[in-house]
Design a protein around this motif. Sequence first.
Motif, PDB file in Angstrom:
ATOM      1  N   PRO A   4       5.658   5.502  -0.163  1.00 29.82           N
ATOM      2  CA  PRO A   4       7.074   4.601  -0.199  1.00 29.82           C
ATOM      3  C   PRO A   4       7.988   5.510   0.839  1.00 29.82           C
ATOM      4  O   PRO A   4       7.987   6.865   1.019  1.00 29.82           O
ATOM      5  CB  PRO A   4       7.410   4.863  -1.428  1.00 29.82           C
ATOM      6  N   VAL A   5       8.854   4.884   1.338  1.00 29.50           N
ATOM      7  CA  VAL A   5      10.150   5.422   1.806  1.00 29.50           C
ATOM      8  C   VAL A   5      11.284   5.153   1.401  1.00 29.50           C
ATOM      9  O   VAL A   5      11.285   4.132   0.395  1.00 29.50           O
ATOM     10  CB  VAL A   5      10.182   5.008   3.450  1.00 29.50           C
ATOM     11  N   ARG A   6      12.285   6.103   1.503  1.00 27.65           N
ATOM     12  CA  ARG A   6      13.575   5.818   0.472  1.00 27.65           C
ATOM     13  C   ARG A   6      14.672   5.037   1.550  1.00 27.65           C
ATOM     14  O   ARG A   6      15.073   5.798   2.712  1.00 27.65           O
ATOM     15  CB  ARG A   6      14.132   7.245   0.070  1.00 27.65           C
ATOM     16  N   VAL A   7      15.315   4.200   1.135  1.00 31.95           N
ATOM     17  CA  VAL A   7      16.196   3.349   1.622  1.00 31.95           C
ATOM     18  C   VAL A   7      17.602   3.150   0.830  1.00 31.95           C
ATOM     19  O   VAL A   7      17.490   2.610  -0.278  1.00 31.95           O
ATOM     20  CB  VAL A   7      15.866   1.916   1.744  1.00 31.95           C
ATOM     21  N   ILE A  24      15.155  -6.272   1.954  1.00 37.34           N
ATOM     22  CA  ILE A  24      14.546  -4.855   2.419  1.00 37.34           C
ATOM     23  C   ILE A  24      13.337  -4.855   1.425  1.00 37.34           C
ATOM     24  O   ILE A  24      11.950  -4.473   1.731  1.00 37.34           O
ATOM     25  CB  ILE A  24      15.277  -4.033   2.060  1.00 37.34           C
ATOM     26  N   LEU A  30      10.847  -3.212   7.206  1.00 37.28           N
ATOM     27  CA  LEU A  30      10.016  -1.998   7.323  1.00 37.28           C
ATOM     28  C   LEU A  30       8.457  -2.573   7.566  1.00 37.28           C
ATOM     29  O   LEU A  30       7.832  -1.552   7.816  1.00 37.28           O
ATOM     30  CB  LEU A  30      10.254  -0.856   6.530  1.00 37.28           C
ATOM     31  N   GLN A  34       4.758  -1.694   3.932  1.00 34.76           N
ATOM     32  CA  GLN A  34       5.555  -0.267   3.721  1.00 34.76           C
ATOM     33  C   GLN A  34       6.561  -0.554   2.287  1.00 34.76           C
ATOM     34  O   GLN A  34       7.436  -1.056   2.345  1.00 34.76           O
ATOM     35  CB  GLN A  34       6.625  -0.031   4.780  1.00 34.76           C
ATOM     36  N   VAL A  36       8.900   0.713  -0.479  1.00 32.52           N
ATOM     37  CA  VAL A  36      10.132   1.210  -0.330  1.00 32.52           C
ATOM     38  C   VAL A  36      10.921   1.554  -1.915  1.00 32.52           C
ATOM     39  O   VAL A  36      10.291   0.895  -2.668  1.00 32.52           O
ATOM     40  CB  VAL A  36      11.367   0.196  -0.007  1.00 32.52           C
ATOM     41  N   LEU A  38      14.271   1.665  -3.312  1.00 31.70           N
ATOM     42  CA  LEU A  38      15.805   1.563  -3.095  1.00 31.70           C
ATOM     43  C   LEU A  38      16.647   2.390  -3.956  1.00 31.70           C
ATOM     44  O   LEU A  38      16.444   2.816  -5.192  1.00 31.70           O
ATOM     45  CB  LEU A  38      16.180  -0.005  -3.629  1.00 31.70           C
ATOM     46  N   TYR A  83      16.229   6.037   5.287  1.00 30.72           N
ATOM     47  CA  TYR A  83      17.016   5.158   6.070  1.00 30.72           C
ATOM     48  C   TYR A  83      18.527   4.819   5.159  1.00 30.72           C
ATOM     49  O   TYR A  83      18.211   4.967   4.012  1.00 30.72           O
ATOM     50  CB  TYR A  83      16.317   3.647   5.978  1.00 30.72           C
TER      51      TYR A  83
END
Length: 327
Positions: A4-7, A24, A30, A34, A36, A38, A83
């Motif tokens: 996971p990426v951090r938004v 999102i 993304l 992908q 995420v 939040l 992001y």
Amino acid sequence: NKAPVRVAVTGAAGQIGYSLLFRIASGDMLGKDQPVILQLLEVTPALKALQGVVMELRDCAFPLLADIVTSDDPMVAFKDADYALLVGAMPRKAGMERGDLLSANGGIFKPQGEALNKVASRGVKVLVVGNPANTNALIAQQNAPDLNPGQFTAMVRLDHNRAISQLAEKTGQPVDAIQNITIWGNHSSTQYPDLSAATVNGQPALDTVDREWYEGTYIPTVAKRGAAIIEARGASSAASAASAAIDHMRDWALGTPEGQWVSMGIPSDGSYGVPEGLIYGFPVKCSGGQYEIVQGLDVSDFSRGKMDATAQELQEERDEVRKLGLV
Ligand code: NDP
């Protein structure tokens, strides 16, 4: 499975946030592969409303939504963020001077820049939506000296999308027949929606519409669209602003289609005679997570005048925030 990426999203309980977060979390920004996390920032009085939004996000059971963090502290919301979408801002109220507006927003974007500087991922991509977006982005950027200035961008994508849809409607063509419009400058009424290089089905756009309509109707219609929506809806545009934010971040992260460009508010490197450092709308192509200004476009005298006028406004805003000690 991707990690996971951090938004991070600020103003998460607001109108734009209410459209943005769900898109999102569903993978529109993304990609559908992908996951995420939040990380949602709100002012303290809005944290209860934010809990309601979080309940709805959970009720969607989005497979890509790995976790949700909420806070009223930017040091928490921006921690390790890959992001950051800075939506929350102080809107202009009746009777407010530009200096008052910039000073109120300085109180928001200066500490947010400092927090990003301290705790965000070193590669964080920042998009400022909250108005005055270009100058708010400048304030955040100037208070984050350890990050690359180019990591701070402002949204002119809604203006870009409006410019496409207005031209599509006029020419009776689908939106995807239209390419290479540019929004130059400030996300304000001085913006310059430029059709000089635009095409409709591969034909020069300015051969398909008359000059009088372009200068007298098209440009002001695009620039004043926000006010028209407030008039009709009784509230400012929110879903379309959220959609534009998704487009901006998606193209930056995942790339623009071959042969096409989009408009992003980015720090000027002096290209096209725009004073260096201003956060200014430019035509850009993106690939590999980087944007690059499209070079070599012709600039007519008409365009020059419009581009300089919007640069002038941004310089005045920069002078004002310098006087206030915000940058
Ligand atoms: P919106 O979500 O409708 O708008 C948020 C910001 O986006 C405004 O500054 C608005 O500017 C701007 N914006 C940029 N482009 C557009 C566009 N095309 N259409 C509409 N807005 C645009 O505002 P709400 O008042 O509903 O929500 C703001 C939230 O932010 C509130 O919940 C508030 O509590 C929060 N907030 C959070 C902060 C924080 O996290 N630290 C700080 C300040 C506020 P404009 O008003 O000029 O249209």
